[in-house]
Structure formats: structure tokens, C-alpha cells
Design an enzyme around this catalytic site. Structure first.
Site, mmCIF file in Angstrom:
data_model
loop_
_atom_site.group_PDB
_atom_site.id
_atom_site.type_symbol
_atom_site.label_atom_id
_atom_site.label_comp_id
_atom_site.label_asym_id
_atom_site.label_seq_id
_atom_site.Cartn_x
_atom_site.Cartn_y
_atom_site.Cartn_z
ATOM 1 N N GLY A 132 -0.731 7.017 4.792
ATOM 2 C CA GLY A 132 -0.447 6.376 3.473
ATOM 3 C C GLY A 132 0.574 7.298 2.772
ATOM 4 O O GLY A 132 1.480 8.019 3.429
ATOM 5 N N HIS A 133 0.410 7.069 1.400
ATOM 6 C CA HIS A 133 1.487 7.820 0.288
ATOM 7 C C HIS A 133 1.844 9.330 0.833
ATOM 8 O O HIS A 133 2.889 9.574 0.980
ATOM 9 C CB HIS A 133 0.927 7.888 -0.844
ATOM 10 C CG HIS A 133 0.767 6.252 -1.426
ATOM 11 N ND1 HIS A 133 -0.547 5.767 -1.648
ATOM 12 C CD2 HIS A 133 1.666 5.535 -1.765
ATOM 13 C CE1 HIS A 133 -0.279 4.477 -2.095
ATOM 14 N NE2 HIS A 133 1.087 4.265 -2.128
ATOM 15 N N PHE A 134 0.744 10.125 0.672
ATOM 16 C CA PHE A 134 0.874 11.613 0.793
ATOM 17 C C PHE A 134 0.252 12.637 1.956
ATOM 18 O O PHE A 134 -0.130 13.450 1.904
ATOM 19 C CB PHE A 134 0.922 12.200 -0.435
ATOM 20 C CG PHE A 134 1.376 11.574 -1.563
ATOM 21 C CD1 PHE A 134 2.848 11.559 -1.505
ATOM 22 C CD2 PHE A 134 0.860 11.222 -2.709
ATOM 23 C CE1 PHE A 134 3.590 10.814 -2.726
ATOM 24 C CE2 PHE A 134 1.397 10.634 -3.944
ATOM 25 C CZ PHE A 134 2.941 10.663 -3.583
ATOM 26 N N LYS A 155 -8.843 13.013 5.156
ATOM 27 C CA LYS A 155 -7.554 12.747 4.780
ATOM 28 C C LYS A 155 -6.837 14.264 4.509
ATOM 29 O O LYS A 155 -7.040 15.120 4.048
ATOM 30 C CB LYS A 155 -7.392 12.127 3.338
ATOM 31 C CG LYS A 155 -6.008 11.904 2.844
ATOM 32 C CD LYS A 155 -6.026 11.255 1.463
ATOM 33 C CE LYS A 155 -4.665 11.127 0.990
ATOM 34 N NZ LYS A 155 -4.448 10.237 -0.394
ATOM 35 N N ASP A 245 -2.885 1.126 -7.225
ATOM 36 C CA ASP A 245 -2.517 0.950 -6.104
ATOM 37 C C ASP A 245 -3.526 -0.013 -5.304
ATOM 38 O O ASP A 245 -3.631 0.132 -4.206
ATOM 39 C CB ASP A 245 -2.118 2.049 -5.268
ATOM 40 C CG ASP A 245 -1.396 1.529 -4.016
ATOM 41 O OD1 ASP A 245 -0.623 0.498 -4.267
ATOM 42 O OD2 ASP A 245 -1.141 2.345 -3.081
ATOM 43 N N THR A 440 -30.044 -4.734 -34.278
ATOM 44 C CA THR A 440 -28.699 -4.072 -34.737
ATOM 45 C C THR A 440 -28.389 -2.875 -33.716
ATOM 46 O O THR A 440 -29.381 -2.105 -32.957
ATOM 47 C CB THR A 440 -28.909 -3.574 -36.101
ATOM 48 O OG1 THR A 440 -29.933 -2.574 -36.122
ATOM 49 C CG2 THR A 440 -29.140 -4.708 -37.270
#
Length: 570
Positions: A132-134, A155, A245, A440
Site C-alpha cells: 500500500g501507501h508506505f 505491516k 482512504d 432531561t
């Protein structure tokens, strides 16, 4: 790419049967792999993330749904998310060498994260399963201890983006525990990488399930998917985290079973956002990016747009916005409207069409929140889970408590015109605040309700500071009738076809319940306009010239309140 991924890379993916897009419209990647702005021939509704991993140490076989490397040879209007990310990283970390265009980075860690050491002594790393991205993701298993042999996903991220890695781990650590998020085990570091150890989800991506169905879901099956996605998105937004994303590739199933849980992954682009803050980084995936992201002013509503794109795909098998280049996609997102005329939309329920339209509203103020979407008529009867608390309620309550008595009266009149379906969401939100026996709530109720659902992420998004601005409720209580006035969204009601009916009916109630002659100076004082504001220019059309009472136009404007935007418009 996901933080946890179950499918090994493969280069022999085949097109889904019954593809909703004619083969003639598919574009094959050129031999040199430069697939800039082009559509995958395998996935007619799938656009890879524009921000590919620039830093991997090895090049595995590329799967059919992995992001191809793309080199940007010219600037796009608006700017490409991938190009923007690369530039931001280069500026942010001056100590790191410039990232080669599409090349690899051999830079080791130049800063300690404070993460655990000794990753290699605790885990045995297997094959790569995602990218993926990084960074990239590998399967792994514990070498020893009570968890020996347990499969996990790791990861591996090169620390080219030091603060981004630190923030991702912080977000994952804070949010872990939700049913629709993978379990976070720990984060490790050595000289070369940061290792994020997560639950391994072995059921594959939502994207694969969509493809296996030929790109179309039944309404009931789409609801099942949506309930899980919206629940985790609502949870993240309540904690002050925006994913940025969301797309079918970033949702994984825990197992191959049809009934397995869906989990949101890849928080590499995620960030904290205060309730009254706007972000300006252009990040995400082109087909799923919200219009306000391209305008560089957005918040959690951008995730809801992405969810809208996903459900559009689920129900009809094609994307709501498409073009052959990224700039074309962005123009479509900004200017075009998704079509609901082609098959199968006329055959679907009116509630399904309304649901999608209210997620894909280009005005983020008129878009439903995740909690509101879960209470929508199309989905609420299928949702057995308790409706999540909505941070929007507190935003609207803050604005209400700061309003003039005149505006509060107008909002109370409007709240009396709400339908049963519109009141359902408000009743559920009020119940979550656990009102006292006399029906309330006070500031203590709000704090108590949030404490039950709070994570450490709330501190980083500064939600407690925001709630301190509701201090007026420390000295008084609010019943359900006033809560409805305080927590309704005028902008969202304006998006409805029956808005004119709402407004006219509310104005009639307002007329009967106290619309009296008002001087312009009095109105200016009531609305809190300072002496520097040209009140006659701003307010002259708010009052009826015949009797000095608030006009219908003035009433509608009063519902919104006076802002700097209102004044500049005059």
C-alpha cells in the site's frame, strides 16, 4: 494495501464474470507499466489508490488489484493526491533524502520511535500478502510464548514519514477493540523499519467479494455490508479520527465464511480532527475522494462520501464518477452528478436511492453522518446493533446554546415539523445520553455518555476541550423537545424534497407563537452583530416592511444564523 491482508499476490487475476462495463471500454496497461490515469481492465469499477508505496525493498509479483506504480509527468488541476503526498513528505522531513520518482528509498531510521525492539526474535515472517501507501504487509506467526504459532499480519513501513508512522500506530493502538477493526498487537522498530503487528484477516477483501458477485449486491446483502462499515466509521468519527482512504480494498473479512465480520484497515493516511477543524491535505484514492477534499477544506464528512461511492458500487456494479485521467475523475467528482436512471436503479427501492443520494451530496453540511445513515429508513430495520453516539449532535448543540433567543424560537418551531423517521434518530441520540427520570439531560449526562465510548484518540482530537464549550448545560437541564431544536441540522433538512413544506409549516408556527414587530437595531443586537457590521445592508430584507415582523426569508436565514459568510454575501 491493508494493515492485514489474507490474499497472496498473484498476477493471474481474471476479469469478473458479468462485468458491468463492456470490454471495449477497458484499457490495457501499456507494456512499460505506465498506467497513468487509466482504468484497470480487470476491475471496471475499481481505481487503485493514487498513493503507491515508493519505499518497498523488494518487488513481489503484482496482484491484479494492487496499485501500479505511476509516474506523474505533468501537474493536474487539481493536484494529484500522490504527487501532493510525495511533496509533503519531502518538505516535512528535510533530513531525509529526496524520494526518487517511483524509486526506492534505502534510508534507515534516523529517529527512535520508542516502539518495542526484538521483532525478529518474536515473529517468523512469511510471504508478502499486501502492499500500500508506505510499505508492505507480510503474514507472520509468533515464535514462542502462549501465542506460539498464532498467525498475524505485519505491516513493514520504512520511516520516510516519521510523524505519519507515529500517528498511524497511535491511532491503531487507541482504536483497537471495536468489532469492525482488526486487533492491534504491538509496534516494533529496528534500524530499517517499523513493524506494525495486527490480526490476520483471512477472508479476503470486500473488493474480491464484489467481483465474485459480478459487481452487484442485492439490497439486503448491501445493507449487511453497510451496517458494518457505518458502525466502524461512526466509531472513528466519534473519537475524532478521519480515515481518509475508505474503499473496498481497505475492508477485509476475517474468514471465508459468508457471515464473517468485515474490518476496516490501512490507517496510514488517517488523522485526528477536532470537531470544529478543517483539514487541507489532498490524500485518498481518486474515485473515492470527496469534493471538499479537492477544495482543501474538509472533515469527517469526506469519509461519508467515500462510503456513498462504495454503496453505489455495491448496488449497481459501476462507479458513480469515472474518467480516463485523474484530472477527469476530479472534474467529475466536482461537477457531475451520479446517475440513477440506468438499470438497476429504477428496479431498486426508493429508500435505497435516497440513501445513496444523501451520502453523495456534494455539500458536506447536507450529507448524512454515519450514525444518521444507520438510522435511515432503508437500513434501520436491518440494524440490530444499538445506534452509535453522533459527534454532530454536540456540534449542533454548541451552536444552539450560543444562539440568540430569537433563533432558538425559530429552531423550536422547525423541530415541531419533523416526521417520525426524522425524530427516530433524535430519540435514539437522546436515549444514549441517559436522561434523568424527569426526561432531561445536563452536561453530566453528556460527559458520562462519552466516557463510556471514549478512547485515547479523543484526547488527541481535543474533543473534551470542545465539550467544555457546552458549559451552559452545567447550570440548567434540557428536555427532549428542546434537544430536538438543538440537535437538528437545518442544512440536512434543506437537502430534502420536502424542505419547503418544513420551512413554511415552521414559519406558520413561529407566527402564531410570538412573531412580533422587530426593529433592525434590535435584530442586530439579538443576533450579536457588532457595530462594525453594516446591519441595514445585511438585515433589510429580513423584516416585513408592512408590520416590522420577521419575513419568511428572514425566518429561513435566522435558522442558519448570521455568519461572516452571510455578511460577505451582501
Amino acid at each position: 494495501m491493508g494493515l492485514c491482508h489474507s490474499k497472496p499476490p498473484s498476477s493471474d487475476r481474471v476479469p469478473a464474470q458479468n462485468s458491468p462495463l463492456p470490454a471495449s471500454e477497458s484499457i490495457k496497461p501499456p507494456p512499460n507499466g505506465d498506467n497513468e490515469g487509466k482504468k484497470s481492465p480487470f476491475f471496471p469499477f475499481f481505481s487503485p489508490s493514487p498513493a503507491h508505496s515508493f519505499f518497498s525493498k523488494k518487488t513481489p509479483a503484482t496482484s491484479g488489484n494492487s496499485t501500479p506504480k505511476r509516474f506523474f509527468k505533468r501537474p493536474f488541476p487539481p493536484p494529484s493526491p500522490a504527487k501532493h503526498i510525495r511533496a509533503v513528505l519531502a518538505r516535512r522531513h528535510g533530513s531525509v533524502k529526496a524520494i526518487p520518482e517511483g524509486g526506492e528509498s534505502e534510508v534507515g531510521l534516523d529517529k527512535s520511535f520508542g516502539f518495542s525492539k526484538g521483532f525478529s526474535s518474536k515473529y517468523e515472517v512469511g510471504e508478502e500478502v499486501g502492499r500500500g501507501h508506505f510499505g508492505y504487509t507480510c503474514a507472520a506467526k509468533f515464535k514462542k510464548g502462549d501465542s506460539k504459532g498464532l498467525q498475524v499480519a505485519v505491516k513493514m513501513t520504512t520511516a520516510i514519514a516519521i510523524e505519519d508512522v507515529r500517528r498511524e500506530v497511535k491511532i491503531l493502538r487507541a482504536l483497537s477493540g471495536h468489532n469492525n477493526l482488526p486487533h492491534f498487537y504491538d509496534a516494533y522498530e529496528d534500524h530499517d523499519n517499523v513493524y506494525i503487528v495486527m490480526e490476520l484477516c483471512e477472508g479476503g477483501e470486500l473488493l474480491d467479494r464484489i467481483l465474485s458477485r459480478g459487481g452487484k449486491y442485492t439490497e439486503e446483502d448491501a445493507k449487511t455490508v453497510m451496517i458494518q462499515i457505518l458502525n466502524v466509521v461512526a466509531f472513528c468519527h466519534l473519537q475524532g479520527v478521519v480515515h481518509r482512504d475508505l474503499k473496498p480494498e481497505n475492508f477485509l473479512y476475517t474468514s471465508k465464511e459468508d457471515t464473517s465480520q468485515l474490518k476496516a484497515i490501512d490507517f496510514g493516511l488517517s488523522d485526528y480532527v477536532r470537531p470544529d477543524e478543517r483539514l487541507n491535505d489532498i490524500v485518498g484514492s481518486a474515485y473515492y475522494v470527496a469534493p471538499e477534499v479537492l477544495h482543501r477544506s474538509y472533515s469527517t464528512e469526506a469519509d461519508i462520501w467515500s462510503v456513498g461511492v462504495i454503496v453505489y458500487i455495491l448496488l449497481c456494479g459501476s462507479r458513480p464518477f469515472w474518467a480516463r485521467t485523474e484530472s477527469g475523475i476530479f472534474r467529475a467528482v466536482l461537477k457531475a452528478d451520479p446517475t440513477f436512471d440506468d438499470t438497476p436503479w429504477p428496479l431498486l427501492s426508493s429508500e435505497a436511492r435516497d440513501f445513496v443520494k444523501r451520502l453523495l451530496n456534494k455539500d458536506p453540511r447536507r450529507r448524512l453522518t454515519a450514525a444518521q445513515a444507520l438510522s435511515h429508513p432503508w437500513i434501520k430495520d436491518s440494524n440490530d446493533a444499538k445506534l452509535p453516539l453522533d459527534i454532530l449532535v454536540f456540534k449542533l448543540m454548541r451552536a444552539y446554546l450560543r444562539s440568540s433567543s430569537l433563533r432558538k424560537a425559530a429552531l423550536r418551531a422547525l423541530s415541531k415539523t419533523l416526521t417520525v423517521d426524522e425524530l427516530f434518530y433524535l430519540r435514539e441520540q437522546f436515549a444514549l445520553l441517559e436522561p434523568s427520570k424527569n426526561g432531561t439531560i445536563s452536561l453530566e449526562n453528556i460527559k458520562s455518555a462519552l466516557m463510556k465510548m471514549a478512547t485515547d484518540a479523543m484526547k488527541d482530537s481535543r474533543i473534551p476541550e470542545f465539550l467544555a464549550q457546552l458549559s451552559a448545560l452545567k447550570y440548567r437541564r434540557m428536555d427532549f423537545e428542546e434537544f430536538c431544536a438543538a440537535a437538528l441540522s437545518v442544512h440536512q433538512l434543506e437537502a430534502l424534497d420536502r424542505w419547503e413544506q418544513h420551512a413554511r409549516c415552521a414559519y406558520e408556527l413561529f407566527e402564531k407563537e410570538g412573531n412580533r414587530p422587530i426593529m433592525i437595531d434590535e435584530l442586530a443586537s439579538e443576533l450579536g452583530l457588532g457595530p462594525s457590521v453594516p446591519v441595514h445592508a445585511v438585515l433589510h430584507d429580513w423584516l416585513r416592511h408592512t408590520d416590522g415582523k420577521l419575513s419568511f426569508l428572514g425566518f429561513v436565514k435566522l435558522l442558519h444564523g448570521v455568519s461572516s459568510r452571510t455578511i460577505k454575501a451582501h
